[in-house]
Design a protein around this motif. Sequence first.
Motif, PDB file in Angstrom:
ATOM      1  N   MET A   2       0.835  -1.182   0.000  1.00 41.87           N
ATOM      2  CA  MET A   2       0.000   0.000   0.000  1.00 41.87           C
ATOM      3  C   MET A   2       0.872   1.236   0.000  1.00 41.87           C
ATOM      4  O   MET A   2       1.638   1.471   0.927  1.00 41.87           O
ATOM      5  CB  MET A   2      -0.894  -0.017   1.239  1.00 41.87           C
ATOM      6  N   GLN A   3       0.764   1.989  -1.062  1.00 43.55           N
ATOM      7  CA  GLN A   3       1.564   3.204  -1.212  1.00 43.55           C
ATOM      8  C   GLN A   3       1.038   4.270  -0.245  1.00 43.55           C
ATOM      9  O   GLN A   3      -0.167   4.422  -0.093  1.00 43.55           O
ATOM     10  CB  GLN A   3       1.403   3.689  -2.653  1.00 43.55           C
ATOM     11  N   THR A   4       1.952   4.976   0.413  1.00 40.61           N
ATOM     12  CA  THR A   4       1.513   6.080   1.276  1.00 40.61           C
ATOM     13  C   THR A   4       1.400   7.312   0.404  1.00 40.61           C
ATOM     14  O   THR A   4       2.386   7.723  -0.206  1.00 40.61           O
ATOM     15  CB  THR A   4       2.572   6.383   2.357  1.00 40.61           C
ATOM     16  N   HIS A   5       0.220   7.875   0.369  1.00 37.35           N
ATOM     17  CA  HIS A   5       0.082   9.049  -0.494  1.00 37.35           C
ATOM     18  C   HIS A   5       0.428  10.317   0.261  1.00 37.35           C
ATOM     19  O   HIS A   5       0.221  10.428   1.452  1.00 37.35           O
ATOM     20  CB  HIS A   5      -1.341   9.117  -1.055  1.00 37.35           C
ATOM     21  N   GLY A   6       1.000  11.244  -0.446  1.00 37.89           N
ATOM     22  CA  GLY A   6       1.277  12.552   0.147  1.00 37.89           C
ATOM     23  C   GLY A   6       2.361  12.540   1.208  1.00 37.89           C
ATOM     24  O   GLY A   6       2.428  13.411   2.069  1.00 37.89           O
ATOM     25  N   TYR A   7       3.201  11.517   1.211  1.00 37.77           N
ATOM     26  CA  TYR A   7       4.295  11.510   2.181  1.00 37.77           C
ATOM     27  C   TYR A   7       5.559  11.141   1.447  1.00 37.77           C
ATOM     28  O   TYR A   7       5.588  10.189   0.689  1.00 37.77           O
ATOM     29  CB  TYR A   7       4.044  10.485   3.286  1.00 37.77           C
ATOM     30  N   ILE A   8       6.599  11.892   1.686  1.00 39.72           N
ATOM     31  CA  ILE A   8       7.876  11.513   1.098  1.00 39.72           C
ATOM     32  C   ILE A   8       8.993  11.822   2.082  1.00 39.72           C
ATOM     33  O   ILE A   8       8.983  12.849   2.765  1.00 39.72           O
ATOM     34  CB  ILE A   8       8.087  12.201  -0.282  1.00 39.72           C
ATOM     35  N   TRP A   9       9.884  10.874   2.208  1.00 43.20           N
ATOM     36  CA  TRP A   9      11.016  11.053   3.125  1.00 43.20           C
ATOM     37  C   TRP A   9      12.130  11.773   2.383  1.00 43.20           C
ATOM     38  O   TRP A   9      12.515  11.370   1.279  1.00 43.20           O
ATOM     39  CB  TRP A   9      11.506   9.686   3.609  1.00 43.20           C
ATOM     40  N   ILE A  10      12.635  12.805   2.993  1.00 44.57           N
ATOM     41  CA  ILE A  10      13.738  13.539   2.376  1.00 44.57           C
ATOM     42  C   ILE A  10      14.973  13.340   3.242  1.00 44.57           C
ATOM     43  O   ILE A  10      14.926  13.619   4.443  1.00 44.57           O
ATOM     44  CB  ILE A  10      13.393  15.039   2.259  1.00 44.57           C
ATOM     45  N   PRO A  11      16.062  12.823   2.656  1.00 47.77           N
ATOM     46  CA  PRO A  11      17.258  12.614   3.474  1.00 47.77           C
ATOM     47  C   PRO A  11      17.664  13.929   4.143  1.00 47.77           C
ATOM     48  O   PRO A  11      17.850  14.927   3.463  1.00 47.77           O
ATOM     49  CB  PRO A  11      18.325  12.167   2.480  1.00 47.77           C
ATOM     50  N   PRO A  12      17.741  13.937   5.469  1.00 47.72           N
ATOM     51  CA  PRO A  12      18.112  15.180   6.139  1.00 47.72           C
ATOM     52  C   PRO A  12      19.557  15.544   5.824  1.00 47.72           C
ATOM     53  O   PRO A  12      20.398  14.667   5.641  1.00 47.72           O
ATOM     54  CB  PRO A  12      17.945  14.853   7.622  1.00 47.72           C
ATOM     55  N   THR A  13      19.850  16.829   5.759  1.00 51.38           N
ATOM     56  CA  THR A  13      21.233  17.239   5.507  1.00 51.38           C
ATOM     57  C   THR A  13      21.689  18.146   6.631  1.00 51.38           C
ATOM     58  O   THR A  13      20.877  18.749   7.322  1.00 51.38           O
ATOM     59  CB  THR A  13      21.359  18.003   4.174  1.00 51.38           C
ATOM     60  N   LEU A  14      22.993  18.210   6.813  1.00 52.31           N
ATOM     61  CA  LEU A  14      23.541  19.076   7.856  1.00 52.31           C
ATOM     62  C   LEU A  14      23.297  20.517   7.463  1.00 52.31           C
ATOM     63  O   LEU A  14      23.413  20.880   6.300  1.00 52.31           O
ATOM     64  CB  LEU A  14      25.046  18.818   7.974  1.00 52.31           C
ATOM     65  N   ALA A  15      22.966  21.321   8.466  1.00 54.92           N
ATOM     66  CA  ALA A  15      22.669  22.725   8.190  1.00 54.92           C
ATOM     67  C   ALA A  15      23.919  23.445   7.690  1.00 54.92           C
ATOM     68  O   ALA A  15      25.025  23.078   8.019  1.00 54.92           O
ATOM     69  CB  ALA A  15      22.152  23.394   9.447  1.00 54.92           C
TER      70      ALA A  15
END
Length: 481
Positions: free
Chosen positions: A468-481
Amino acid sequence: SEQGCLSVIVLGASGDLAKKKTFPALFHLFAQGFIQSGEVHIFGYARSNLSDDGLRERIRGYLKGASEEHLSDFLQHIKYVSGSYDSGEGFEKLNKEISEYEKSNKSESPRRLFYLALPPSVYPSVCKMIRTYCMNPSGWTRVIVEKPFGKDLDSAEELSAQLGELFDENQLYRIDHYLGKELVQNLLVLRFANRLFLPLWNRDNIDNIQIVFREDFGTDGRGGYFDQYGIIRDIIQNHLLQVFCLVAMEKPVSLKPEHIRDEKVKVLQSVNPIKHDEVVLGQYEGYKDDPTVPDDSNTPTFASVVLRVHNERWEGVPFILKAGKALSSRKAEVRVQFKDVPGDIFKCKRQGRNEFVIRLQPSEAMYMKLTVKKPGLEMATEQSELDLSYGMRYQNVKIPEAYERLILDTIRGDQQHFVRRDELKAAWQIFTPLLHDIDEGKVKSIPYQPGSRGPKEADELSERVGYMQTHGYIWIPPTLA
Ligand code: BG6
């Protein structure tokens, strides 16, 4: 030295694999002091007529990430020997060079590591030559071989038998470089050292598991090779199946290599025959423009295959193994999707299920998708995550290259991360019937746009078996500030 001097012999020294992977891995081990000046000597062997400096010049550009001083020191440890792959003359010469080095080093138990960065068609003859002319008279001799190990069950078994006559299993190191990746190695720890996962890792809680490999480039100049093999032999039967083993196998008796590999064989043998209606093949448009690819090629550059494990833990849970070239992104990950919450009072089913994602590359991470209360005055839910991103959590750690780690394992004599003969056989048993059907044109590849997600039929298949695909959610790899 105490350990005995080490000769690393790279056969196929002027080829692509040697330049891009083998020499850089040796260089990194050297720069970090795992193999040292005074104890190591590297011999490149190939057919081309090259001088020592000629070889050094060829590989220099690929050796990065350490100082110029390390680099020139490393290059000085490399010698080149030319010869053919099937005549005694070259190998006699090679043996003479190795022996001279060993004598000058005066060590009592020298070590010889042969790395076959060669096409498999020459493995039997090269191994025979090594066996006849280049065996170490006192210390150990080990041989690293690269896939493809055959094209199907019979050819793989034949190759295994040929090599088995020449070397003992504990001298043969069959590399699958996915086993050298940090997050692949972490799978065992994750599963068996965390109480949290133990009771959940089964058919009662898990709905489906995906193991996915995507690349955003095509076969780029390797079309001729690739067309003989296709994506199942290139990626799924080896790399993804190894990951599958680590995700699905039972707990080994101990961490001894044989115990781990016993469990892998067991789970492979529990896989049911693959059903055609649980397979989708694809071929990207433009693949056949490569002049080395036949115009009527049916070779898949994309495949999604459902594996079903017939045992107490996994009955009914589909494992979707999916791999493709020329897709929209480059990544490899394992997605463990949990079942719906029974008696849901939040009506959040449409928002998505718990999903535990192990991101093998790039941006190594593990994250667990959770449903949480949306912060604010309203009582609403949304998808969020618990996130362990290696780039954030381990900021000063350099994650080693797969080949680096595996070559070091070979030097240390640890076969845990290498494929055993019976494991290879079990892997081919799973895919051979399907591969023969594809080769005979009984299963067709569906064309897809380069830069897309692959054929839509693959998404439909995943959905049909339960993903089941999660709609409207995407994980973005966090980056160092
Ligand atoms: C190799 C395949 O084994 O793995 C290639 O032959 C593929 O086709 C490569 O590109 C992918 O490796 P990695 O480490 O870049 O994911």
